[in-house]
Design an enzyme around this catalytic site. Sequence first.
Site, PDB file in Angstrom:
ATOM      1  N   ARG A  25      46.185  14.526  25.747  1.00  0.00           N
ATOM      2  CA  ARG A  25      45.685  15.866  26.062  1.00  0.00           C
ATOM      3  C   ARG A  25      46.105  16.820  24.949  1.00  0.00           C
ATOM      4  NH1 ARG A  25      48.305  20.159  29.897  1.00  0.00           N
ATOM      5  NH2 ARG A  25      46.704  21.756  29.717  1.00  0.00           N
ATOM      6  N   HIS A  49      45.284  27.068  25.635  1.00  0.00           N
ATOM      7  CA  HIS A  49      46.691  26.856  25.940  1.00  0.00           C
ATOM      8  C   HIS A  49      47.476  27.984  25.254  1.00  0.00           C
ATOM      9  CE1 HIS A  49      49.633  23.534  27.348  1.00  0.00           C
ATOM     10  NE2 HIS A  49      50.363  24.613  27.095  1.00  0.00           N
ATOM     11  N   GLU A  51      47.599  26.715  32.903  1.00  0.00           N
ATOM     12  CA  GLU A  51      48.563  27.530  33.663  1.00  0.00           C
ATOM     13  C   GLU A  51      48.294  29.031  33.637  1.00  0.00           C
ATOM     14  OE1 GLU A  51      52.566  26.461  32.523  1.00  0.00           O
ATOM     15  OE2 GLU A  51      52.368  24.472  33.402  1.00  0.00           O
ATOM     16  N   ASN A  86      49.721  20.730  36.420  1.00  0.00           N
ATOM     17  CA  ASN A  86      51.010  20.536  35.760  1.00  0.00           C
ATOM     18  C   ASN A  86      52.102  20.612  36.826  1.00  0.00           C
ATOM     19  OD1 ASN A  86      49.396  20.701  33.513  1.00  0.00           O
ATOM     20  ND2 ASN A  86      50.213  22.648  32.774  1.00  0.00           N
ATOM     21  N   TYR A  95      56.273  20.093  37.548  1.00  0.00           N
ATOM     22  CA  TYR A  95      57.607  19.896  36.991  1.00  0.00           C
ATOM     23  C   TYR A  95      58.689  19.844  38.066  1.00  0.00           C
ATOM     24  CZ  TYR A  95      55.800  20.487  32.281  1.00  0.00           C
ATOM     25  OH  TYR A  95      55.120  20.301  31.107  1.00  0.00           O
ATOM     26  N   GLU A 102      50.490  17.590  33.130  1.00  0.00           N
ATOM     27  CA  GLU A 102      51.799  17.724  32.476  1.00  0.00           C
ATOM     28  C   GLU A 102      52.888  17.361  33.462  1.00  0.00           C
ATOM     29  OE1 GLU A 102      52.847  21.532  30.748  1.00  0.00           O
ATOM     30  OE2 GLU A 102      50.885  21.715  29.806  1.00  0.00           O
TER      31      GLU A 102
HETATM   32  C1  FCB Z   1      54.380  24.289  30.657  1.00  0.00           C
HETATM   33  C2  FCB Z   1      53.469  24.578  29.468  1.00  0.00           C
HETATM   34  C3  FCB Z   1      53.738  23.702  28.284  1.00  0.00           C
HETATM   35  C4  FCB Z   1      55.219  23.467  28.087  1.00  0.00           C
HETATM   36  C5  FCB Z   1      55.847  22.959  29.350  1.00  0.00           C
HETATM   37  C6  FCB Z   1      57.310  22.634  29.233  1.00  0.00           C
HETATM   38  O1  FCB Z   1      54.523  25.434  31.409  1.00  0.00           O
HETATM   39  O2  FCB Z   1      52.135  24.420  29.846  1.00  0.00           O
HETATM   40  O3  FCB Z   1      53.128  24.281  27.159  1.00  0.00           O
HETATM   41  O4  FCB Z   1      55.809  24.609  27.619  1.00  0.00           O
HETATM   42  O5  FCB Z   1      55.672  23.905  30.357  1.00  0.00           O
END
Ligand code: FCB
Length: 471
Positions: free
Chosen positions: A74, A118, A163, A298, A300, A354
């Site tokens: 990506r 982005h 995002e 995304n 995390y 992500e």
């Molecule tokens: C996300 C972003 C990416 C990177 C990761 C750690 O929020 O999309 O660019 O910074 O976090």
Amino acid sequence: MSFPEDFVWGAAAAAYQIEGAAREDGRGPCVWDRLCRRDGAIWGGHTGDVACDHYHRYREDVELMRWIGLKAYRLSISWPRVLPDGAGAVNPMGVDFYDRLVDELLAAGVTPYVTLFHWDFPLALYERGGWLNRESAEWFAEYAKVVADRLSDRVGHWLTLNEPQVFVSLGHFEGVHAPGDKLTMKQALQVGHHALLGHGKAVQAVRAAARGPCQIGFAPVAVVKTPATDTREDIEAARRSMFAANDETLFNNSWWMDPPLWGRYPEDGLAVYGSSAPQVRDGDMEAICQPLDFFGVNVYSGQTVRAGTDGPETVPLEVGGRMTAMRWAVAPQVLRWGPTFLHERYHLPIHITENGMSNVDWVSLDGRVHDPQRIDFLWRYLLELGKAIGSGVDVRGYFHWSILDNFEWAEGYRERFGLIYVDYPTQRRIPKDSAAWYREVIASNGRTLFDPGACGTPGSGQTTGRESESA
Ligand code: FCB
């Protein structure tokens, strides 16, 4: 439990974070170039001027992707590299770069997934009001058309915005990301509305221009809520909490996801933002709500939620619990419950666009980069993703963030998220242990996650055979 045979094992990066060549071959400036020059804005005064020099080293980077066995990569396109003024004249050298990159990826058997935005918004258009100007939606669609005209004969997978929550909130409200503005809540929500409108118009533009089959999605970040236990009450509390837009922050899911998928802002969001809600013209919501082919997201970290007497309650973080270098809680269940709840609500196939962690990585005396925490993180997260798939959630792909260590926005180069270590002074690349481990996961289509013996012992002492290359 197994991953589907055609599961897309990938990795991701973004233009400003890796390309460098900020003033070469006709690239125009972006809002990040400007913010990086503001005193104190970026850790260490770092900039993306050189970054990983991917603009010049993309062949070597694609070769590393091939070595890992990535099925997909990506990437994002730098809008001002293609259109230096953001609109109008196309920069042929800029488009050529993406042409060559796409060809190189295809030759390596790696499918490109292209993100159109982005965060590197063209400075020239920022000076014309940026996303706060309603025309931004048209600018974005025109740019999307230029890119699709040129690449859609070979690129079939597209993402519009990365995002929106983050660039609207951190960039336009808190002012810690580019463009570094502290707008009012009302203005920030208007910025968000224009960006969503841009998403809808860009989807239309790409579909109209596409010269081959195309699949389009977007990539919001998911603020994931996971249930404290598997009881029906806790699961329901997590689900409700995950889709609530009932506080005055911009960090929620439904405000940003319902419009593209359902054509309306959520009622609770409209109530809580009140008079700050954006101005919406007739036809806007229809324009925003275009059919999408997949749901990119995304993922995390997240919060654990349980059913309380007065509704969902957040469970405090465990004292001394696992944290990444960036102090994000390690919460593997987000890769089970995030896709589960999103799939239930929006009924689209999911791609995790992500996921990853920042770790304290360095080159050891043996010349290698050992990152057992990243392997453990990835292992735990992918097992949870496997549980979602096992329960019937249609997850089609996983993109690790990131392929390379890179410029982590306001944190500069302090945070290392890569599968591949970058020694910035020399630009030497060193695949970390996690890259070799991920390679085995991919080669076995995920079987090593459940049966570590299936491909040797993950994480313990493999050599990639590439450590001395690319000096
Ligand atoms: C996300 C972003 C990416 C990177 C990761 C750690 O929020 O999309 O660019 O910074 O976090």
